[in-house]
Write an enzyme that holds these catalytic residues in place. Structure first.
Site: not given
Lengths: 156, 406
Positions: B212, B216, B240-241, B284
């Site tokens: 922040h 972004s 959107k998230d 894995e």
């Protein structure tokens, strides 16, 4: 001064993660050899790890002693790896990344050098437990042990 | 930006403890680039899966017993007897895979759009620290069911520390709390596995604070200076998230309900036996590329260093990449190398699952070399010689150019 003091104060915290007294106490164990016939071997558990006890034949002893030391990755005489030539006692943990080599059962593959073969990454050990081929850097470890009498040993 | 709250109680509390204005700033008002594409969804996805992992893990911990004689059976108890235990366990085990998948995409996004470049280096570092913590948590967690692969995976990985000269063996004994992987090891692994997620939460918090500070990055990679280039986080990016969450939950559910064991190894349903090594020890899927690097090098210590180095090198990436232009959109040559790098990484993962012999070993060596060549040679040189495309002044310029084309 404060830094030194803190370092001392931190030690008990760090040391608390080391093996505790009861774990250490299990570190010494006695084993009977009387029912292991010549040419066969037995796996016993010591400190949570397998220990290979191999009753070697004359041929296996001779093969181990004939080897040219210069050809070995971790040169060690067979004489230095045993107390009595017919008894080979090694920790059965591959020195590469800790897998357990095959070769204890008569049906197992014993690798190219008539000892043990580690299936994880392909290390071969001879009849003295020395690494002969593959990624393992060291021979199979010989633990501290002594003969209490003819047919009994104490490991640890 | 902190406006007064209408609700008097809220206003009273916020005046003394400004959590509400901080939250509002972060989740509602925060000005966010209006041109973010769907690759920017993976940050919030990583956040939601972290929460899911902590909640499902907490519930599992209420039924799990960290003891060598009981651990395996307690997992079966969860699977068979605990109400919805099977569901919670599958959420947790599949969730670990999903977490890594999301984070790998999140990191790849950062690599493609140059999100690691100034002034976001610290943000990038915090991300790598989160990744390292995730690796630790995943490794420790995989040990807990105390199956064959748990035990031998723990043995092989802890044995890596024996490569350290002089003190290696003492360190391994200290890590184990004994002379082999045993009950003390399982206990401390459980304890650390419980702790690390909360450390991750703390670092995620710092990651967001750093994010922040400058906001972004965006697909053009340019600094946004115009007010119109940004829109408030809510409702535009909250919605959107949430849409991203919905799509992700569908994929997540397909794995949980129809393919819960497809990402694991059947041999881990055999209880741990310290006297029998499974024929083929594989980690894995999400560790395979790094496992391939470890095994590509025939010397134990060098192999360990290369594996560690392959992740730690990301810390200096902002300085290895000498190009001033951030986004791949304006770097036609780097874009090619980027995809070669991604392909190389996937091939590393593929050889990591094979027995390191014959041509698999050769492939793993070529790919390992290329991995480091990409960072140490290609990136520094490319930044100096690559002819980048003209960078737009603001995002509206690029949007217009695009429209003309269509």
């Amino acid at each position: 001064m404060a830094a030194v003091g803190s370092a001392f104060a931190v030690w008990p915290f760090i040391d608390s993660m080391n093996p505790s007294a009861d774990v250490l106490a299990l570190g010494v164990k006695e084993f009977d050899l009387s029912n292991i016939e010549e040419g066969s071997s037995k796996t016993v558990k010591w400190r949570g790890k397998p220990v290979f006890i191999k009753h070697r034949t004359k041929k296996e002893i001779n093969d181990a002693r004939k080897v040219d030391l210069n050809k070995l990755k971790d040169p060690q005489k067979d004489e230095d790896r045993v107390l009595k030539p017919e008894w080979l006692i090694v920790v059965g943990v591959c020195s590469h990344l800790g897998c357990i080599p095959l070769g204890q059962k008569s049906s197992d593959t014993k690798g190219d050098f008539n000892g043990w073969f580690c299936p994880c990454h392909g290390s071969h050990y001879d009849s003295s437990g020395r690494v002969r081929k593959g990624p393992a850097p060291r021979n199979l470890l010989v633990p501290k042990y002594k003969f209490i009498n003819e047919k009994k040993i104490k490991i640890g | 930006m902190a406006k007064k709250f209408k609700n008097k109680t809220l206003a009273w509390l916020d005046y003394r403890l400004p959590i509400f204005s901080v939250l509002r700033e972060a989740l509602v008002d925060h000005p966010t680039p209006r041109n973010l594409n769907y690759w920017w969804n993976f940050g919030s996805l990583a956040g939601i899966i972290l929460v899911i992992m902590i909640v499902s893990g907490l519930l599992l911990s209420m039924h799990y017993v960290a003891h060598v004689d009981l651990a395996f059976d307690s997992i079966e108890h969860i699977m068979r007897d605990v109400n919805y235990g099977w569901l919670i366990r599958y959420i947790h085990s599949v969730g670990a895979s999903m977490f890594f998948l999301i984070v790998y995409i999140h990191i790849s996004r950062g690599l493609y759009y140059g999100s690691y470049k100034s002034p976001r280096e610290v943000l990038w570092w915090l991300g790598i620290i989160i990744f390292l913590l995730m690796i630790a948590a995943a490794f420790l967690g995989y040990t807990l069911p105390w199956g064959q692969m748990s035990f031998w995976g723990a043995t092989v990985i802890t044995n890596l520390f024996s490569a350290i000269p002089l003190v290696g063996d003492s360190i391994v004994t200290w890590l184990w709390g004994g002379f082999s992987v045993d009950n003390p090891t399982l206990n401390r692994f459980y304890s650390l596995h419980f702790l690390i997620p909360f450390v991750i939460v703390a670092v995620v918090f710092l990651h967001i604070v750093a994010l922040h500070k400058f906001g972004s990055n965006n697909p053009t990679g340019i600094d946004l200076t115009l007010k119109q280039e940004k829109i408030p986080f809510h409702p535009y990016y909250t919605i959107k998230d949430f849409f991203g969450f919905g799509v992700f939950f569908i994929i997540f559910s397909i794995f949980i309900f129809f393919l819960p064991n497809s990402l694991g190894h059947p041999v881990n349903y055999v209880p741990a036996d310290p006297l029998v090594t499974p024929e083929h020890i594989v980690p894995e899927w999400y560790f395979l590329p790094f496992y391939a690097i470890l095994r590509a090098i025939p010397f134990k210590l060098l192999g360990v260093l290369a594996m560690l180095g392959s992740i730690l090198i990301l810390f200096v990436l902002p300085w290895l990449d000498t190009c001033k232009v951030r986004s791949c959109r304006f770097r036609p040559i780097y874009k090619q190398f980027y995809w070669i790098f991604i392909f190389n990484f996937i091939v590393l993962g593929w050889v990591g699952s094979k027995v390191p012999e014959g041509h698999y070993l050769i492939i793993s060596r070529i790919c390992t070399t290329y991995y480091f060549v990409h960072f140490l040679i290609i990136l520094p040189i490319l930044g100096k010689f690559e002819k980048t495309l003209p960078v737009p002044l603001n995002i509206f310029k690029t949007l217009k150019v695009k429209k003309k084309k269509t």
